[in-house]
Design a protein around this motif. Structure first.
Motif, PDB file in Angstrom:
ATOM      1  N   THR A 212      46.145  55.921  48.621  1.00  0.00           N
ATOM      2  CA  THR A 212      46.979  54.765  48.907  1.00  0.00           C
ATOM      3  C   THR A 212      46.194  53.497  48.599  1.00  0.00           C
ATOM      4  N   CYS A 213      46.921  52.410  48.425  1.00  0.00           N
ATOM      5  CA  CYS A 213      46.268  51.122  48.176  1.00  0.00           C
ATOM      6  C   CYS A 213      45.393  50.726  49.362  1.00  0.00           C
ATOM      7  N   VAL A 214      45.870  50.999  50.576  1.00  0.00           N
ATOM      8  CA  VAL A 214      45.097  50.635  51.779  1.00  0.00           C
ATOM      9  C   VAL A 214      43.794  51.421  51.838  1.00  0.00           C
ATOM     10  N   GLN A 215      43.847  52.717  51.574  1.00  0.00           N
ATOM     11  CA  GLN A 215      42.609  53.518  51.565  1.00  0.00           C
ATOM     12  C   GLN A 215      41.572  52.931  50.607  1.00  0.00           C
TER      13      GLN A 215
ATOM     14  N   GLU B  34      48.914  46.778  51.942  1.00  0.00           N
ATOM     15  CA  GLU B  34      49.997  47.335  52.759  1.00  0.00           C
ATOM     16  C   GLU B  34      51.353  47.083  52.105  1.00  0.00           C
ATOM     17  N   GLU B  35      51.507  45.867  51.562  1.00  0.00           N
ATOM     18  CA  GLU B  35      52.764  45.524  50.894  1.00  0.00           C
ATOM     19  C   GLU B  35      52.994  46.412  49.669  1.00  0.00           C
ATOM     20  N   LEU B  36      51.943  46.634  48.880  1.00  0.00           N
ATOM     21  CA  LEU B  36      52.082  47.479  47.696  1.00  0.00           C
ATOM     22  C   LEU B  36      52.408  48.919  48.082  1.00  0.00           C
ATOM     23  N   ASP B  37      51.807  49.427  49.147  1.00  0.00           N
ATOM     24  CA  ASP B  37      52.084  50.797  49.584  1.00  0.00           C
ATOM     25  C   ASP B  37      53.533  50.975  50.024  1.00  0.00           C
ATOM     26  N   ARG B  38      54.145  49.890  50.497  1.00  0.00           N
ATOM     27  CA  ARG B  38      55.545  49.985  50.940  1.00  0.00           C
ATOM     28  C   ARG B  38      56.528  50.008  49.775  1.00  0.00           C
ATOM     29  N   ARG B  39      56.079  49.648  48.597  1.00  0.00           N
ATOM     30  CA  ARG B  39      56.973  49.630  47.441  1.00  0.00           C
ATOM     31  C   ARG B  39      57.339  51.052  47.027  1.00  0.00           C
ATOM     32  N   SER B  40      58.590  51.250  46.751  1.00  0.00           N
ATOM     33  CA  SER B  40      59.041  52.588  46.351  1.00  0.00           C
ATOM     34  C   SER B  40      58.570  52.928  44.941  1.00  0.00           C
ATOM     35  N   GLU B  41      58.448  51.895  44.097  1.00  0.00           N
ATOM     36  CA  GLU B  41      58.011  52.124  42.724  1.00  0.00           C
ATOM     37  C   GLU B  41      56.578  51.609  42.557  1.00  0.00           C
ATOM     38  N   LYS B  42      55.675  52.480  42.178  1.00  0.00           N
ATOM     39  CA  LYS B  42      54.271  52.092  42.004  1.00  0.00           C
ATOM     40  C   LYS B  42      54.081  51.550  40.582  1.00  0.00           C
TER      41      LYS B  42
ATOM     42  N   GLY C 118      53.093  48.760  37.559  1.00  0.00           N
ATOM     43  CA  GLY C 118      52.043  47.800  37.239  1.00  0.00           C
ATOM     44  C   GLY C 118      50.820  48.516  36.713  1.00  0.00           C
ATOM     45  N   ARG C 119      50.272  48.000  35.636  1.00  0.00           N
ATOM     46  CA  ARG C 119      49.131  48.669  35.006  1.00  0.00           C
ATOM     47  C   ARG C 119      47.850  48.575  35.823  1.00  0.00           C
ATOM     48  N   LEU C 120      47.824  47.676  36.805  1.00  0.00           N
ATOM     49  CA  LEU C 120      46.652  47.548  37.687  1.00  0.00           C
ATOM     50  C   LEU C 120      47.051  47.796  39.134  1.00  0.00           C
ATOM     51  N   PHE C 121      48.048  48.613  39.339  1.00  0.00           N
ATOM     52  CA  PHE C 121      48.608  48.797  40.678  1.00  0.00           C
ATOM     53  C   PHE C 121      47.555  49.331  41.649  1.00  0.00           C
ATOM     54  N   GLY C 122      47.236  48.489  42.663  1.00  0.00           N
ATOM     55  CA  GLY C 122      46.293  48.888  43.696  1.00  0.00           C
ATOM     56  C   GLY C 122      44.832  48.751  43.330  1.00  0.00           C
ATOM     57  N   VAL C 123      44.520  48.206  42.153  1.00  0.00           N
ATOM     58  CA  VAL C 123      43.130  48.124  41.691  1.00  0.00           C
ATOM     59  C   VAL C 123      42.447  46.898  42.301  1.00  0.00           C
ATOM     60  N   PRO C 124      41.321  47.082  43.003  1.00  0.00           N
ATOM     61  CA  PRO C 124      40.575  45.939  43.554  1.00  0.00           C
ATOM     62  C   PRO C 124      39.838  45.204  42.427  1.00  0.00           C
ATOM     63  N   ILE C 125      40.069  43.893  42.328  1.00  0.00           N
ATOM     64  CA  ILE C 125      39.405  43.098  41.310  1.00  0.00           C
ATOM     65  C   ILE C 125      38.837  41.840  41.950  1.00  0.00           C
ATOM     66  N   SER C 126      38.032  41.106  41.189  1.00  0.00           N
ATOM     67  CA  SER C 126      37.475  39.833  41.648  1.00  0.00           C
ATOM     68  C   SER C 126      37.672  38.808  40.544  1.00  0.00           C
ATOM     69  N   ILE C 127      37.602  37.524  40.923  1.00  0.00           N
ATOM     70  CA  ILE C 127      37.707  36.441  39.945  1.00  0.00           C
ATOM     71  C   ILE C 127      36.625  35.408  40.232  1.00  0.00           C
ATOM     72  N   LYS C 128      36.212  34.702  39.202  1.00  0.00           N
ATOM     73  CA  LYS C 128      35.169  33.679  39.313  1.00  0.00           C
ATOM     74  C   LYS C 128      35.656  32.524  40.182  1.00  0.00           C
ATOM     75  N   ALA C 129      34.731  31.918  40.925  1.00  0.00           N
ATOM     76  CA  ALA C 129      35.092  30.967  41.968  1.00  0.00           C
ATOM     77  C   ALA C 129      35.903  29.786  41.483  1.00  0.00           C
ATOM     78  N   HIS C 130      35.655  29.295  40.263  1.00  0.00           N
ATOM     79  CA  HIS C 130      36.349  28.071  39.856  1.00  0.00           C
ATOM     80  C   HIS C 130      37.698  28.316  39.196  1.00  0.00           C
ATOM     81  N   ILE C 131      38.177  29.551  39.226  1.00  0.00           N
ATOM     82  CA  ILE C 131      39.530  29.861  38.751  1.00  0.00           C
ATOM     83  C   ILE C 131      40.495  29.680  39.918  1.00  0.00           C
ATOM     84  N   SER C 132      41.517  28.867  39.728  1.00  0.00           N
ATOM     85  CA  SER C 132      42.395  28.483  40.835  1.00  0.00           C
ATOM     86  C   SER C 132      43.224  29.655  41.352  1.00  0.00           C
TER      87      SER C 132
END
Length: 575
Positions: free
Chosen positions: A60-63, A95-103, A105-119
């Protein structure tokens, strides 16, 4: 775990960690993850595989999010890559993504990060300056006081007044694209004071360390991104690159990273240190653990860029790399061993020589030596003057002086060493004319021998250029002075992808043996070249285990063919 740390935030030499201390050895040695948590971390090699596991209901996304938030918290204590970690917001989204009936998205549930100065709405957007994190009213008071002193040009005062608020009021288009594909942004990552250096250190956040060798830096300026992805806390990262700030840290941390042509990705929503300066235009690019993840990120980020920013981005749709056709003839791979200015250190020369031998043995590749002549010397001088130093670094110095924070050594180095000066308008025009002249001269050696700019034609001199990603591997903190192997291609606006030369690392014993039988080395009296050599030779064993990345350069707006060429080259390297 803290006893093994070497994160020194002072001016002196970094404290030595135990030999080749890695973040992974710390968490395994102290058993900081449970067996179940480790299995979640280890069962997916890359983001593509993780998204598939979640879509199939294996996790699951939460796990996944809980484990990676824990890993990020541990990494923050050990290596300090983050400006913010979004514990509550990331779990809420999972939690919101896990509640979706349809999984979907090509990055569904994938933890990512972004550089600090990107809004990103509601999150901080600093550039490594204390000034950036102040409330807007405090910023205004400080700028008013600076104006009263009358010691700074009115144009600089005007730029300071336009500095963005710390908290983002909306998402950058890049962020919206990633979220629309189901990604979970769990953190924003640190960058150095001023952004313009290949290390990650600031008075605001301290020194970020490399999780693969904690004696070393992860590079910069997107060093926090590289550290996060390399340590496995996030699967993908989003950085920016105006002089090598994606490619160099990718190389330092054993990752894939790409700097696309300016305009291939819409870059609105970035808090820049050089607003309005188009001497060299920055762009954005992803970090990934695999080539297929890098291609996936480019497909997402480049899609529809023209609709977001039609003034910068041409209407070029992204082509799936599996549909790209390489030439029927052999792929012509130019090889640049030396940029004509600073020689790469031994582990890089040793790796590149071995890779070239592998490519020569493959029937699909033709190796063509590429003589840089004086390109490195000319490009480095031009780039230094075209960055945010046309006004002698007044904006950067003012951002620090407003809060009485000192310039860290590498900021001081880049702002105060020759050829930095306050250029007149006419001198700025002359510099930009020189830039365009250099670009055309370089293209004649790199591109087609005809007037056609199309790669892979029968008369193409070279299809791609293979070269080092830098003159050093991952540097010791504060000990990286030369960007030429990456900034050359920012200056010429040729896309470049960095990839790990797998099974190759810095090895003091192997390097000494290689030096003993090496022939034809280029001798140079350049101060930077001498400084670079001495830094490595005096500290050989400190670099043991540091990964070696190489760089592949392609034709402008042909990122898909560049990535397809990389696929062929990586297959040939396994020959």
């Amino acid at each position: 775990m803290n006893a093994a740390l070497s994160r020194n935030e002072g001016e002196g030499e970094p404290i030595r960690a135990d030999a080749q201390t890695t973040f992974r050895s710390l968490i395994e040695g102290d058993r900081l993850l449970t067996a179940e948590e480790l299995s979640i971390v280890e069962e997916s090699d890359d983001a593509t595989q993780l998204a598939d596991h979640i879509a199939r209901g294996r996790r699951t996304c939460v796990q996944v999010t809980k484990v990676h938030l824990k890993l990020a918290a541990l990494l923050q204590q050990a290596c300090g890559p983050y400006s913010e970690i979004f514990f509550d917001a990331a779990l809420k989204r999972a939690e919101e993504l896990d509640r979706r009936s349809e999984k979907a998205g090509r990055l569904f549930g994938v933890p990512i990060s972004i550089k600090a100065h990107i809004s990103m709405e509601g999150t901080g957007s600093d550039r490594g300056f204390v000034f950036d994190v102040l409330r807007p009213e405090a910023k205004r008071r400080l700028v008013d006081e600076l104006e009263k002193q009358g010691q700074v040009e009115e144009s600089i005062i005007s730029l300071l007044r336009k500095q963005a608020e710390h908290l983002g009021s909306s998402n950058a288009p890049m962020v919206d694209k990633l979220l629309s594909e189901g990604a979970i942004i769990i953190a924003k990552t640190r960058m150095p004071q001023s952004v313009v250096q290949l290390d990650t250190r600031s008075n605001l956040h301290g020194q970020t360390l490399n999780p693969l060798n904690m004696n070393l830096s992860p590079g910069g300026s997107s060093g926090g991104e590289a550290a996060s992805v390399s340590a496995g806390a996030t699967f993908l990262g989003l950085g920016t690159d105006i002089g090598g700030s994606v490619r160099q840290p990718a190389s330092c941390c054993g990752l894939y990273g790409i700097r696309p042509s300016v305009g291939r990705i819409a870059v609105a929503g970035i808090n820049s240190t050089m607003p309005g300066n188009e001497g060299i235009i920055g762009t954005a690019g992803p970090f990934a653990k695999s080539r297929r993840d890098l291609e996936l990120m480019m497909a997402i980020l480049a899609s529809g860029s023209h609709n977001v920013d039609p003034f910068l981005c041409p209407p070029i749709p992204w082509q799936n790399t599996e549909d790209v056709e390489l030439p029927k003839r052999k792929l012509r791979v130019g090889v640049m061993y030396h940029d004509g200015h600073v020689e790469p250190i031994t582990p890089i020369r040793r790796t590149l020589a071995h890779v070239v031998e592998q490519l020569k043995a493959d029937g699909r590749v033709e190796i063509i030596p590429f003589d840089a002549e004086d390109a490195g010397v000319v490009a480095w001088k031009l780039a230094r003057e075209l960055y945010c130093f046309m006004e002698s670094g007044q904006l950067i110095k003012s951002l620090a002086n407003l809060t009485n924070e000192p310039l860290v050594p590498l900021t001081r180095y880049i702002c105060e060493t020759s050829p930095v000066k306050n250029h007149s308008a006419a001198e700025s025009w002359e510099l930009q004319y020189a830039r365009e002249t250099f670009k055309r001269q370089f293209w004649k050696r790199f591109g087609s021998s005809s007037s056609s700019s199309s790669p892979f034609g029968p008369d193409a001199k070279i299809d791609v250029l293979l070269c080092p990603a830098g003159a050093q591997v991952a540097p010791r903190p504060g000990k990286i002075w030369y960007w030429g192997y990456t900034s050359l291609f920012n200056l010429t606006d040729l896309p470049g992808v960095v990839f790990p030369a797998k099974n190759f690392v810095a090895d003091s014993k192997a390097d000494l043996q290689y030096e003993g039988r090496e022939k034809g080395r280029t001798q140079s009296n350049e101060a930077l070249d001498k400084q670079n050599k001495e830094e490595y030779e005096r500290n050989r064993e400190v670099f043991d285990g540091a990964p070696v990345g190489l760089q592949l350069i392609g034709h402008r707006f042909k990122e898909e063919t560049l990535l397809k060429s990389l696929e062929l080259i990586e297959h040939a390297m396994k020959h």
